[in-house]
Design a protein around this motif. Structure first.
Motif, PDB file in Angstrom:
ATOM      1  N   LEU A 116     -31.302 -11.677  28.027  1.00 30.84           N
ATOM      2  CA  LEU A 116     -30.999 -10.784  29.255  1.00 30.84           C
ATOM      3  C   LEU A 116     -31.851 -10.787  30.060  1.00 30.84           C
ATOM      4  CD1 LEU A 116     -30.447  -7.400  26.932  1.00 30.84           C
ATOM      5  CD2 LEU A 116     -28.844  -8.242  28.838  1.00 30.84           C
ATOM      6  N   SER A 117     -32.794 -11.675  29.762  1.00 37.48           N
ATOM      7  CA  SER A 117     -33.995 -11.801  30.993  1.00 37.48           C
ATOM      8  C   SER A 117     -33.320 -12.930  32.062  1.00 37.48           C
ATOM      9  CB  SER A 117     -35.451 -12.467  30.825  1.00 37.48           C
ATOM     10  OG  SER A 117     -35.751 -10.919  29.540  1.00 37.48           O
ATOM     11  N   LEU A 118     -32.694 -13.998  32.213  1.00 37.13           N
ATOM     12  CA  LEU A 118     -31.977 -14.997  32.391  1.00 37.13           C
ATOM     13  C   LEU A 118     -30.754 -14.015  33.536  1.00 37.13           C
ATOM     14  CD1 LEU A 118     -31.852 -18.319  30.146  1.00 37.13           C
ATOM     15  CD2 LEU A 118     -33.009 -17.775  33.131  1.00 37.13           C
ATOM     16  N   ILE A 119     -30.464 -13.240  32.840  1.00 38.50           N
ATOM     17  CA  ILE A 119     -28.774 -12.467  33.077  1.00 38.50           C
ATOM     18  C   ILE A 119     -29.248 -11.625  34.507  1.00 38.50           C
ATOM     19  CG2 ILE A 119     -27.078 -11.054  32.545  1.00 38.50           C
ATOM     20  CD1 ILE A 119     -26.441 -11.958  30.344  1.00 38.50           C
ATOM     21  N   VAL A 120     -30.374 -10.747  34.054  1.00 33.63           N
ATOM     22  CA  VAL A 120     -31.127  -9.494  34.980  1.00 33.63           C
ATOM     23  C   VAL A 120     -31.884  -9.863  36.284  1.00 33.63           C
ATOM     24  CG1 VAL A 120     -32.268  -7.768  35.226  1.00 33.63           C
ATOM     25  CG2 VAL A 120     -30.576  -7.996  32.930  1.00 33.63           C
ATOM     26  N   LEU A 121     -32.753 -11.412  35.749  1.00 32.47           N
ATOM     27  CA  LEU A 121     -33.454 -11.613  36.333  1.00 32.47           C
ATOM     28  C   LEU A 121     -33.211 -13.076  38.060  1.00 32.47           C
ATOM     29  CD1 LEU A 121     -37.100 -11.352  34.382  1.00 32.47           C
ATOM     30  CD2 LEU A 121     -35.886  -9.902  35.570  1.00 32.47           C
ATOM     31  N   PHE A 122     -32.042 -13.173  37.214  1.00 30.77           N
ATOM     32  CA  PHE A 122     -31.356 -14.281  38.317  1.00 30.77           C
ATOM     33  C   PHE A 122     -30.765 -14.324  39.812  1.00 30.77           C
ATOM     34  CE2 PHE A 122     -28.812 -18.321  39.078  1.00 30.77           C
ATOM     35  CZ  PHE A 122     -27.862 -18.363  39.725  1.00 30.77           C
ATOM     36  N   PRO A 123     -30.055 -12.837  39.445  1.00 28.48           N
ATOM     37  CA  PRO A 123     -30.142 -12.667  40.821  1.00 28.48           C
ATOM     38  C   PRO A 123     -31.148 -11.578  41.505  1.00 28.48           C
ATOM     39  CG  PRO A 123     -28.903 -11.645  39.427  1.00 28.48           C
ATOM     40  CD  PRO A 123     -29.751 -11.877  38.958  1.00 28.48           C
ATOM     41  N   VAL A 124     -32.219 -11.130  41.217  1.00 28.42           N
ATOM     42  CA  VAL A 124     -33.184 -10.394  41.716  1.00 28.42           C
ATOM     43  C   VAL A 124     -34.363 -12.219  42.294  1.00 28.42           C
ATOM     44  CG1 VAL A 124     -35.739 -10.211  41.456  1.00 28.42           C
ATOM     45  CG2 VAL A 124     -33.885  -8.722  40.031  1.00 28.42           C
ATOM     46  N   PHE A 125     -34.388 -12.996  41.676  1.00 26.82           N
ATOM     47  CA  PHE A 125     -34.418 -14.416  41.821  1.00 26.82           C
ATOM     48  C   PHE A 125     -33.968 -15.441  43.061  1.00 26.82           C
ATOM     49  CE2 PHE A 125     -36.819 -14.983  37.300  1.00 26.82           C
ATOM     50  CZ  PHE A 125     -38.236 -13.868  38.311  1.00 26.82           C
TER      51      PHE A 125
ATOM     52  N   SER B 196     -33.445 -26.805  42.597  1.00 22.41           N
ATOM     53  CA  SER B 196     -34.146 -25.815  42.539  1.00 22.41           C
ATOM     54  C   SER B 196     -34.157 -24.547  41.119  1.00 22.41           C
ATOM     55  CB  SER B 196     -34.302 -24.801  44.306  1.00 22.41           C
ATOM     56  OG  SER B 196     -34.847 -25.591  44.769  1.00 22.41           O
ATOM     57  N   LEU B 197     -32.088 -24.242  40.909  1.00 23.00           N
ATOM     58  CA  LEU B 197     -32.307 -24.181  39.631  1.00 23.00           C
ATOM     59  C   LEU B 197     -32.642 -24.396  39.138  1.00 23.00           C
ATOM     60  CD1 LEU B 197     -28.798 -22.920  40.902  1.00 23.00           C
ATOM     61  CD2 LEU B 197     -30.525 -21.164  40.933  1.00 23.00           C
ATOM     62  N   LEU B 198     -33.042 -25.710  38.188  1.00 22.38           N
ATOM     63  CA  LEU B 198     -33.224 -26.702  36.920  1.00 22.38           C
ATOM     64  C   LEU B 198     -34.437 -26.336  37.493  1.00 22.38           C
ATOM     65  CD1 LEU B 198     -32.573 -27.962  35.035  1.00 22.38           C
ATOM     66  CD2 LEU B 198     -32.595 -30.244  36.504  1.00 22.38           C
ATOM     67  N   ILE B 199     -35.546 -26.466  38.651  1.00 25.37           N
ATOM     68  CA  ILE B 199     -36.736 -26.534  38.474  1.00 25.37           C
ATOM     69  C   ILE B 199     -37.020 -25.171  38.413  1.00 25.37           C
ATOM     70  CG2 ILE B 199     -38.530 -26.121  39.693  1.00 25.37           C
ATOM     71  CD1 ILE B 199     -38.056 -28.462  41.044  1.00 25.37           C
ATOM     72  N   GLY B 200     -36.066 -24.047  38.675  1.00 22.42           N
ATOM     73  CA  GLY B 200     -36.708 -22.017  38.194  1.00 22.42           C
ATOM     74  C   GLY B 200     -36.591 -22.142  36.728  1.00 22.42           C
ATOM     75  N   LEU B 201     -35.728 -22.758  36.275  1.00 21.54           N
ATOM     76  CA  LEU B 201     -35.177 -22.626  35.335  1.00 21.54           C
ATOM     77  C   LEU B 201     -36.571 -23.343  34.367  1.00 21.54           C
ATOM     78  CD1 LEU B 201     -32.982 -21.672  32.609  1.00 21.54           C
ATOM     79  CD2 LEU B 201     -32.115 -23.709  32.558  1.00 21.54           C
ATOM     80  N   LEU B 202     -36.977 -24.139  33.980  1.00 15.98           N
ATOM     81  CA  LEU B 202     -37.781 -24.540  33.285  1.00 15.98           C
ATOM     82  C   LEU B 202     -38.726 -24.239  33.595  1.00 15.98           C
ATOM     83  CD1 LEU B 202     -36.866 -28.435  33.998  1.00 15.98           C
ATOM     84  CD2 LEU B 202     -36.353 -27.346  32.266  1.00 15.98           C
TER      85      LEU B 202
ATOM     86  N   TYR C 236     -42.240 -18.632  29.617  1.00 15.35           N
ATOM     87  CA  TYR C 236     -41.539 -17.625  28.591  1.00 15.35           C
ATOM     88  C   TYR C 236     -41.636 -18.066  27.396  1.00 15.35           C
ATOM     89  CZ  TYR C 236     -38.118 -14.211  25.750  1.00 15.35           C
ATOM     90  OH  TYR C 236     -37.750 -12.839  25.758  1.00 15.35           O
ATOM     91  N   VAL C 237     -42.275 -19.390  26.971  1.00 14.32           N
ATOM     92  CA  VAL C 237     -42.599 -20.240  25.772  1.00 14.32           C
ATOM     93  C   VAL C 237     -43.391 -19.879  24.944  1.00 14.32           C
ATOM     94  CG1 VAL C 237     -42.174 -21.998  24.704  1.00 14.32           C
ATOM     95  CG2 VAL C 237     -39.989 -21.335  25.068  1.00 14.32           C
ATOM     96  N   ILE C 238     -44.580 -19.380  26.925  1.00 13.56           N
ATOM     97  CA  ILE C 238     -45.692 -20.122  26.695  1.00 13.56           C
ATOM     98  C   ILE C 238     -46.321 -18.511  26.067  1.00 13.56           C
ATOM     99  CG2 ILE C 238     -47.668 -20.008  28.045  1.00 13.56           C
ATOM    100  CD1 ILE C 238     -46.828 -22.179  28.908  1.00 13.56           C
ATOM    101  N   ASN C 239     -45.900 -17.574  26.511  1.00 13.89           N
ATOM    102  CA  ASN C 239     -46.037 -16.350  26.591  1.00 13.89           C
ATOM    103  C   ASN C 239     -45.949 -15.615  25.031  1.00 13.89           C
ATOM    104  OD1 ASN C 239     -46.778 -14.091  26.960  1.00 13.89           O
ATOM    105  ND2 ASN C 239     -44.896 -12.585  27.485  1.00 13.89           N
ATOM    106  N   TRP C 240     -44.633 -16.229  24.674  1.00  9.59           N
ATOM    107  CA  TRP C 240     -44.218 -15.845  22.935  1.00  9.59           C
ATOM    108  C   TRP C 240     -45.651 -16.614  22.370  1.00  9.59           C
ATOM    109  CZ3 TRP C 240     -42.961 -18.329  19.121  1.00  9.59           C
ATOM    110  CH2 TRP C 240     -42.480 -17.815  18.026  1.00  9.59           C
ATOM    111  N   LEU C 241     -45.405 -17.834  22.251  1.00  6.73           N
ATOM    112  CA  LEU C 241     -46.340 -18.178  21.771  1.00  6.73           C
ATOM    113  C   LEU C 241     -47.897 -17.498  21.425  1.00  6.73           C
ATOM    114  CD1 LEU C 241     -45.824 -21.986  22.146  1.00  6.73           C
ATOM    115  CD2 LEU C 241     -45.126 -20.975  19.940  1.00  6.73           C
ATOM    116  N   GLY C 242     -48.394 -17.128  22.248  1.00  5.81           N
ATOM    117  CA  GLY C 242     -49.570 -16.300  22.551  1.00  5.81           C
ATOM    118  C   GLY C 242     -49.110 -15.299  21.924  1.00  5.81           C
TER     119      GLY C 242
END
Length: 137
Positions: free
Chosen positions: A77-86, A99-105, A111-117
Motif C-alpha cells: 500500500l505504501s508503494l501504491i499510495v506514495l509513488f504518485p506523491v514522490f 531514478s525510479l530504481l534508486i528510489g525503490l531501493l 522500510y526494512v531497516i525501520n521494520w527490523l528496528g
C-alpha cells in the motif's frame, strides 16, 4: 473509529508540515529564493505522507493478521499510495527508470531497516516481560 482516523490524519499532516518547515529552515541558503508554488507542493507532499503513515499504522493493530501479512500489505500500500506523491506531485523522484530504481531501493531499504528496528524492540520487550513473569513465579 472515525474520530481516531481524523486525529491520526491531522496528526500526520502536522508532522509532515513540521518536517517541511524544518527542511526549509535548515537547508535553505539565505540567498536562495523558492517559489510559493514549490513550497506548497512540497508541504502538501509531506503532509500527505504524514497522514498516510499515521493511518496506515492501523494495519498493525489487526490482531487476526500475522506480522508478515501486516508488513507485506503495509509495504505494498505504501508503494501504491506514495509513488504518485514522490513522482508526480513533488518530483522528489524523477520519472526515469534509473531514478525510479534508486528510489525503490532506497524506500525498500529504509522500510526494512525501520521494520527490523521495531521487530528488535518488540523482541526485547517480550524478553523483559517473560523475565518479569518468571521472577513472579
Amino acid at each position: 473509529m472515525v474520530s481516531k482516523l481524523v486525529i491520526r490524519i491531522f496528526g500526520g499532516f502536522g508532522v509532515g508540515a513540521v518536517v517541511t518547515l524544518l527542511a526549509l529552515v535548515l537547508f535553505n541558503d539565505n540567498g536562495d529564493t523558492v517559489s510559493a508554488h514549490l513550497i506548497a507542493l512540497n508541504l502538501l507532499g509531506s503532509m500527505l505522507i504524514g497522514g498516510y503513515f499515521s493511518v496506515s499504522a492501523l494495519l498493525f493493530e489487526i490482531e487476526e493478521w500475522s506480522m508478515l501479512k501486516q508488513t507485506l500489505i503495509h509495504y505494498t500500500l505504501s508503494l501504491i499510495v506514495l509513488f504518485p506523491v514522490f513522482t508526480l506531485l513533488t518530483g522528489w523522484v524523477p520519472l526515469n527508470p534509473h531514478s525510479l530504481l534508486i528510489g525503490l531501493l532506497f524506500f525498500t531499504g529504509t522500510y526494512v531497516i525501520n521494520w527490523l528496528g521495531w521487530f528488535t524492540y518488540f523482541k526485547q520487550m517480550e524478553k523483559r516481560m517473560n523475565a518479569s513473569l518468571k521472577q513472579r513465579n
